[in-house]
Design an enzyme around this catalytic site. Sequence first.
Site, short mmCIF file in Angstrom:
data_model
loop_
_atom_site.label_atom_id
_atom_site.label_comp_id
_atom_site.label_asym_id
_atom_site.label_seq_id
_atom_site.Cartn_x
_atom_site.Cartn_y
_atom_site.Cartn_z
N HIS A 439 15.41 51.80 18.37
CA HIS A 439 15.94 51.27 17.11
C HIS A 439 16.88 52.27 16.45
O HIS A 439 18.00 51.94 16.07
CB HIS A 439 14.78 50.93 16.18
CG HIS A 439 15.20 50.37 14.86
ND1 HIS A 439 15.23 49.03 14.58
CD2 HIS A 439 15.64 50.98 13.72
CE1 HIS A 439 15.66 48.83 13.35
NE2 HIS A 439 15.91 50.00 12.79
N GLU A 440 16.41 53.50 16.29
CA GLU A 440 17.22 54.50 15.60
C GLU A 440 18.45 54.89 16.42
O GLU A 440 19.51 55.19 15.86
CB GLU A 440 16.38 55.74 15.26
CG GLU A 440 15.18 55.45 14.36
CD GLU A 440 15.55 54.72 13.07
OE1 GLU A 440 16.71 54.83 12.62
OE2 GLU A 440 14.68 54.03 12.53
N HIS A 443 21.17 52.45 15.63
CA HIS A 443 21.92 52.85 14.43
C HIS A 443 22.92 53.96 14.77
O HIS A 443 24.08 53.93 14.35
CB HIS A 443 20.96 53.39 13.37
CG HIS A 443 20.26 52.34 12.57
ND1 HIS A 443 20.91 51.31 11.94
CD2 HIS A 443 18.94 52.18 12.28
CE1 HIS A 443 20.03 50.55 11.31
NE2 HIS A 443 18.83 51.05 11.50
N HIS A 446 25.93 52.81 16.74
CA HIS A 446 26.82 52.04 15.87
C HIS A 446 27.76 52.98 15.11
O HIS A 446 28.93 52.67 14.88
CB HIS A 446 25.98 51.21 14.88
CG HIS A 446 26.74 50.13 14.18
ND1 HIS A 446 26.22 49.44 13.10
CD2 HIS A 446 27.97 49.61 14.39
CE1 HIS A 446 27.10 48.55 12.69
NE2 HIS A 446 28.17 48.63 13.45
#
Length: 648
Positions: A439-440, A443, A446
């Site tokens: 998940h991190e 980020h 991105h």
Amino acid sequence: MFPEFKEDDLKEKEIAIYEKIKSNKKRIQELLDNKIYTFASFLGPYQTIQTELSDLSTEISHVNSVKNSEESQTIYANILPKLTEYYTDLAQNEDIFQALLKIESEDTTLNLEQSKVLKNEIRDFRLAGVGLEATKKSRLKEINIRLSDLSNQFSQNVLNATNAFEMILDETEVDGMPESEKRSARTEDGRYKFTLHYPSYISYMTYGPSRERRAELYKASVTKAPENGKILEEILKLRKEEAELLGFASFAQLSLASKVAESPDQVLEFLTKLNVKAKPVALKEYQRLKDFASEQGVSELQAYDLTYFSEMLKKKLYHYEEDKYRPYLEKESVVQGTFQFLSSLLGIQFKQADTRVWHPSVLCYDIIIDKQTRARLYLDLEARKEKKGGAWMHNWKPHFITENNEKILPIAFVVGNFPVAREDVPSLLKPSDVVTLFHELGHALHHLLSQVGEAFVSGVNGVEWDAVEFPSQFLENFAYEPKVLDLFAKHYQTGEKIPREFIETMVEAKNFQSAMAVVRQLEFAIFDMRIHLDAPDEEGVQKVLDEVRKETAVFTTPSYNKFQNSFSHIFAGGYAAGYYSYKWAELLSANAFYKFVDEGIFSESLAEKFRKCILEKGGSESAMKLFRDFYGKDPDIEALLRLNGIAA
């Protein structure tokens, strides 16, 4: 190519921020006095100096998060009001606003990215109160400074309360717990210490055999930082006043003015629609859990029993135990395997960098694409007492091209609180930890893969808040894919690959009690939106929460539960009237993920399209426009229900 990150010069950083604020003010006045209002002559240089200040403040906030100390707390508290005052004054500067309007009407040379920067800036100036009469501007400034201070107090109170609690147990009270959990909790005198830090807390709530101790730990967690009750009351009151000064009926409407969602009603309709689908399934899941607990001799299931009996039931139904996966999920192996997966998925390579770090367990990597170094990533994954709880990505520098045509490469930090490596055993992760890491990293990618030339819309900058979770939620879904797990899941001692049946079991168990998890998130999101439609006092906040729980919850929460006093996402983070964003973005991520599942996980053409349409574009265009460019149409709720194992 990349600057060195230093953590031991906080006082120098503080002084540098004050000097930068001063020099920025002088430079802005020079730009205004120049009276040449084009992007190149005004907004470009303005953007650069603002980014430089942001980079400096990020350094202090990062140290305060990962190496928290009295010094970092003091310095962070010192700079917050100064920064808030600076940004408030800036956002209400009529001369800057008029310069922006002049650029909008006269500069015909703007490209797509520059147009988005200009559009966002004009919008944000209006939302900050430009054009208000002097007394209202002054009041808005007071509100912003006070809100900044209150949010910091709220966060620090939670951290202090978390650090203050510990529960020391003897062998009988940990009997039957997995050895790895006992090893992490064992003290030098042979007893066992459990705290409110998440890895420790969830360990005992999941496996702790003493119901009395679980009740004690749970109550300590949901009653911490009671002083935050009055703080959040003041925060809500000030946010409402801020919204009204800016011409909005509520803070909820003000919050949505810069998001994808169009209105609080639209958000609540979306959340209610999900609740209608999820709650009947959640009730069945809860009834099954109650029946199982009754079979174990517990006729009245309590909140502090849920995680414990859920783990037991999952073990019975699927023979699934997170702890038995740990030997196959050694942290370094997971990281390297994840890099291999990302190389296959997105065509990127990771090369370890030899540079200064703030703790021996921190690792640093350069990201390389087509033999070109594109970004730098720091990984700080192990729990420490001086580190704030949870996991997050913190962007330090964005990718952009300065007005002097200098290319600045992006840098980001991924921070977690995974088990600490010891001399006799490395850091061994649970499957849920791997999901968190993915998940991190979503980020981070991105932000780091951005090819946008303008800092204000590069990477995660400028991305609507209710879409910023899209890439992270998209990536975390791959943590359950057998082809991905095959890359890194191997026994840390023998090197044996994880048994195929382990993977099959984990995939089968993935959506165990998923509907209960969905309605829990809906509880948070609906509660957040409703308290920001009004501004109830401390007692009123509790009433709203009680009402929302009647609509969404499937079990009765104890009256002493005051989770709102540690709901940092909305009272000390960026999710105020925006917690719904997790589900809103999950709608996008579910549709995108199943496109990969249905067309092939390692489809080069699809991966390239995702990278170029989503990851490299950052905030340079509307998130929904970029999603449609990739997906070809609007998302539908069926994919979200499918992802959560809920029939449409």
